[in-house]
Design a protein around this motif. Structure first.
Motif, mmCIF file in Angstrom:
data_model
loop_
_atom_site.group_PDB
_atom_site.id
_atom_site.type_symbol
_atom_site.label_atom_id
_atom_site.label_comp_id
_atom_site.label_asym_id
_atom_site.label_seq_id
_atom_site.Cartn_x
_atom_site.Cartn_y
_atom_site.Cartn_z
ATOM 1 N N LYS A 161 0.339 -1.361 -0.068
ATOM 2 C CA LYS A 161 0.198 0.038 -0.351
ATOM 3 C C LYS A 161 0.963 1.891 -0.296
ATOM 4 C CE LYS A 161 -3.747 -2.592 0.695
ATOM 5 N NZ LYS A 161 -4.657 -2.593 -0.442
ATOM 6 N N ARG A 162 0.265 1.863 -0.244
ATOM 7 C CA ARG A 162 0.842 3.479 -0.324
ATOM 8 C C ARG A 162 1.972 4.350 1.259
ATOM 9 N NH1 ARG A 162 -1.906 9.563 -0.113
ATOM 10 N NH2 ARG A 162 -1.368 10.949 -0.272
ATOM 11 N N ALA A 163 1.103 3.730 2.228
ATOM 12 C CA ALA A 163 1.460 3.841 2.957
ATOM 13 C C ALA A 163 3.015 3.542 3.238
ATOM 14 C CB ALA A 163 1.434 3.216 4.630
ATOM 15 N N LEU A 164 3.884 2.727 2.469
ATOM 16 C CA LEU A 164 5.090 2.083 2.896
ATOM 17 C C LEU A 164 5.662 2.827 1.900
ATOM 18 C CD1 LEU A 164 7.069 0.008 3.459
ATOM 19 C CD2 LEU A 164 6.136 -1.562 0.724
ATOM 20 N N ARG A 165 5.105 3.570 0.655
ATOM 21 C CA ARG A 165 6.173 4.590 -0.103
ATOM 22 C C ARG A 165 6.189 5.949 0.832
ATOM 23 N NH1 ARG A 165 1.879 3.389 -3.580
ATOM 24 N NH2 ARG A 165 1.620 5.455 -3.968
#
Length: 542
Positions: A161-165
């Motif tokens: 998901k976006r949170a990792l980026r």
């Protein structure tokens, strides 16, 4: 972590270890910065076990990131046994989770759209949650994230998901926790967890896939798939196929402990519990397909890691400081020459203030063995740290192995160092044994090994990536003792975990012990090293 949270973490950890057979391996670096721990999502059990483990084994406040759904009233009703659901129709565990330090993260924004929220409102919610997470990292907290969101239903890694980026920024120390189930083992669900650095920091998805440990269940499922689902072949045929598959697995693979110790026994035990369904995975259509798919994915990731790492690590340098070692330095060089494998090697010998024939011995050996490049340097003054720093600067290898001139590397040392380095480890302590000596001298090195293996004391001879060694400016040159311990501590404070190498060692001469009368050399040396470990006497003459 708040004081009242410690007993809760201890109870949760104790409960999970008593009820479930969990195989956990790994340690947390004592990083000064915040630390991001990323795991794949296999089962709810890992969320019950891993945060308390991180809290009790680390020195940082732990802030798990959890789906916003957990903070909503009624979440437990859909995740509880049917007999319990009428009793908890609208229980809201959100305040409890917040009190425990859990941070919400919106991983299903489409549900917010369905509730009538505008795109701008959804964006503000997600940005606010990410800002809270980044703030926790900046304050030196440990963030625990499963970036897939929901657990896998087919054995493959979910979309990250976006949170990792947003959180895995270049200056953020990252540690992975690869998690695998072992559903064909007898008894309650068994999980295998490994804390490791990312093998390819620029490709966290491949790194997370490669970090998933392999179990007997994986091999049996892959063998089962080869013979065809749903029926299986003769158990002995399945066992033979599984053992053959193990030989084909990448040397970089992480293994369940039972598979590493006695693979045939582990496979035979699991073979009697082969099944297409498991009560702990009610949404999995077929456990064999689930595990076989995960096995293939991990194998493919390991192949990608191997390919990249072969391009990055092209040469290994042995750095050998030598002070009055004309009688032993040639044996050290010979042990480098006899290293197994085809990796290009070089030996960098740094003579520092010798009054014997050390220089002549090195030059004579190098003339007789031209197949090993030997670079001979003279330090401007005495000092072991000074000599090793000079050797590291002049070395041309991507990895440095520090070897004393009175020691010999076992033939498989380079291969074991390469295995760890390609798995992503930036450095590792190397076991040191006495090449000969009395019982007390041998006991000394056994005690040191216990400290390194079981108590996490990283010291003595080690390998390190050359770029990191130079970035941290190497050893403290005013230290006479404990310079290795000091460097590895500084490395961990920067967020780089340090491993303990197994499968190879360095044999060293215990002759230094014999400077003391009555055979007390090992005891006095152990006391000196113990004091140096806590920072006392590192500048005293050794």
């Amino acid at each position: 972590m708040r004081l009242w949270q410690l007993p809760l973490a201890f109870v949760l950890l104790l409960y999970t270890r008593l009820v479930y057979p969990i195989d956990m391996d790994g340690r947390l670096p004592a990083a000064r910065k915040g630390l991001l721990v990323i795991s794949n999502h296999v089962h709810d059990l890992e969320g019950l076990y891993l945060p308390p483990y991180l809290a009790l084994h680390g020195k940082k406040p732990v802030r798990p990131l959890a789906s916003s759904r957990l903070f909503e009233p009624g979440f437990l009703k859909g995740r509880s046994p049917r007999w319990l659901r009428p009793l908890i129709p609208g229980v809201n565990i959100g305040p409890i989770l917040k009190a425990l330090g859990v941070l919400p993260i919106e991983n299903m924004p489409r549900l917010l759209y369905r509730r009538g929220l505008s795109a701008e409102a959804v964006r503000r919610i997600i940005e606010g949650q990410l800002e809270d997470a980044r703030d926790a990292l900046q304050r030196g907290h440990l963030l625990y994230l499963t970036p897939e969101g929901r657990m896998t239903r087919d054995g493959s890694l979910g979309r990250l998901k976006r949170a990792l980026r947003e959180l895995a920024l270049p200056d953020t120390p990252i540690l992975l926790c690869g998690i695998s189930p072992d559903p064909f083992s007898p008894g309650p669900l068994r999980l295998v967890l490994r804390l490791v650095p990312p093998a390819l920091p620029e490709d966290l998805e491949t790194s997370l896939l490669a970090a998933r440990p392999l179990t007997a269940s994986h091999l049996l499922a892959a063998a089962w798939e080869a013979f065809g689902f749903p029926s299986g072949p003769d158990p002995r045929e399945l066992l033979r196929r599984a053992l053959a598959l193990k030989e084909e697995v990448s040397p970089l693979a992480l293994w369940d402990r039972s598979m590493a110790e006695d693979p045939e026994r582990a496979l035979w035990t699991s073979l009697s519990h082969l099944r297409s369904h498991h009560p702990a995975f009610p949404d999995v259509e077929h456990m064999g397909r689930y595990l076989a798919r995960g096995f293939r994915e991990t194998q493919e990731a390991l192949s990608r890691v191997e390919k990249v790492q072969r391009e990055r690590i092209r040469k290994v340098s042995f750095v050998i400081p030598a002070h009055n070692e004309d009688g032993l330095v040639q044996k050290a060089l010979q042990s480098v020459l006899l290293q197994e494998g085809d990796m290009p090697l070089e030996a960098v010998v740094v003579e520092n203030g010798s009054r014997d024939g050390t220089a002549e011995a090195v030059e004579a050996w190098a003339r007789e063995h031209p197949s090993l490049p030997v670079k001979f340097l003279r330090a401007p003054r005495t000092g072991r740290s000074l000599a090793k720093n000079l050797g590291a600067r002049e070395a041309t290898g991507d990895l440095l192995i520090f070897l004393d001139a009175d020691s010999q590397a076992s033939p498989s040392l380079t291969q074991e160092v390469l295995r760890l380095a390609r798995q992503g480890w930036p450095a590792a302590s190397i076991p040191v044994t006495a090449s000969e000596g009395t019982f007390q001298e041998q006991l000394f090195f056994r005690l040191v090994d216990i400290g390194q293996r079981h108590m996490g004391v990283r010291a003595q001879m080690f390998f390190c990536r050359r770029d990191l060694f130079l970035r941290l400016k190497g050893f403290r040159e005013d230290y006479q003792l404990g310079e290795d311990r000091d460097f590895l501590q500084r490395l961990e404070r920067e967020g780089y975990p340090v491993a303990y190498l197994q499968g190879a060692s360095i044999d060293t001469s215990p002759r230094r012990f014999r400077r003391w009368p009555l055979g007390l050399g090992p005891l006095f040396t152990l006391i000196r090293w113990g004091l140096a470990h806590i920072g006392i006497g590192r500048r005293w003459t050794y």
